[in-house]
Motif scaffolding. Sequence first.
Motif, PDB file in Angstrom:
ATOM      1  N   TRP A   2       0.810  -1.202   0.000  1.00 21.72           N
ATOM      2  CA  TRP A   2       0.000   0.000   0.000  1.00 21.72           C
ATOM      3  C   TRP A   2       0.849   1.261   0.000  1.00 21.72           C
ATOM      4  O   TRP A   2       0.454   2.275  -0.548  1.00 21.72           O
ATOM      5  N   TRP A   5       1.452   2.846  -3.323  1.00 22.50           N
ATOM      6  CA  TRP A   5       0.306   3.526  -3.909  1.00 22.50           C
ATOM      7  C   TRP A   5       0.104   4.909  -3.326  1.00 22.50           C
ATOM      8  O   TRP A   5      -0.314   5.824  -3.996  1.00 22.50           O
ATOM      9  N   GLY A  80      -3.462  -8.125  -8.905  1.00 23.63           N
ATOM     10  CA  GLY A  80      -4.211  -6.932  -9.267  1.00 23.63           C
ATOM     11  C   GLY A  80      -3.372  -5.685  -9.318  1.00 23.63           C
ATOM     12  O   GLY A  80      -3.882  -4.574  -9.231  1.00 23.63           O
ATOM     13  N   GLU A  81      -2.034  -5.845  -9.481  1.00 24.08           N
ATOM     14  CA  GLU A  81      -1.141  -4.698  -9.527  1.00 24.08           C
ATOM     15  C   GLU A  81      -0.392  -4.660 -10.845  1.00 24.08           C
ATOM     16  O   GLU A  81      -0.235  -5.657 -11.535  1.00 24.08           O
ATOM     17  N   PRO A 218      -2.761  -0.337  -8.867  1.00 22.29           N
ATOM     18  CA  PRO A 218      -3.809  -1.324  -9.134  1.00 22.29           C
ATOM     19  C   PRO A 218      -4.182  -1.328 -10.614  1.00 22.29           C
ATOM     20  O   PRO A 218      -4.273  -0.271 -11.246  1.00 22.29           O
TER      21      PRO A 218
END
Length: 275
Positions: A2, A5, A80-81, A218
Amino acid sequence: MWGSWMSTPEATGPWVGYLDELETPKQQSDFLRCASQAFSEVTRLVQTKDWQDISVKSRHNVVLCMLDDNDSSGDNEKSGESTGIKTCKAVVDLPCSAAEAFSYLAQSDLEERRRWDKDLLFLNRLEQVNDEIEVVHQVYKAPFPIANRDFVALRCRLVEKSTGTIYSYGRSINYEGAPLDKKAVRAVATSAFVLKPLGPNRCECTRIAKADPKGMIPVFAVNMTMTKAAESMDSLYECIVRLQQINHLPRVPQWLSSLVDAALSPDPISSSSSS
């Protein structure tokens, strides 16, 4: 995961926001070299035949393409990245001259620009290097929960004398003293608008963007960005039409009119030879 991001990476260079991979121009000759490198990259992207069409809904026949121009080995679809490094191109025919389109795109009215460039939060000119080159700072909104991205870049202009095609292009650089939004991540991009005359009141507008958002992103956000590239061109078309209807398109500067007119005028020697 995280953190990449949502936060700015720790500073590793001489100042916060410095990136080792980027040029750090200081003298005018440095800026000119960087502008030349940026133009070479833009023309390479314009001329490549490897673009892949992407199906997209459009109100004004926007053509959207993607280019596999990077090492995507870091992508991880299962998690999903994605590395987020993508190169995209959006093309639309505008109902105005190339010079009128450039004059509209070049204006500094943030409110007007956000009518079509809807995720732009901030735009500021940091330095006017010469008549063709400036340094700008931009901040773009990212979808929640991803941190916004900011860019410090050259913004340059060039008119192709043989065709009247206008290039408005840029490339990220290091610039000491550039502000850093603490809520944003400093990202890297090469981008351009290429405005090709198709007649006195029509031009082909191509927007190219090659961006490295610096961090795993993502996949949904990457896909959303691609879709928004087409949406922004639809909105740009509608902004041009709206201003035409009220006779309020920005005035084309004389220097630009002269260059484009000279490029589009028939060569008197060639004309006399053919007759």
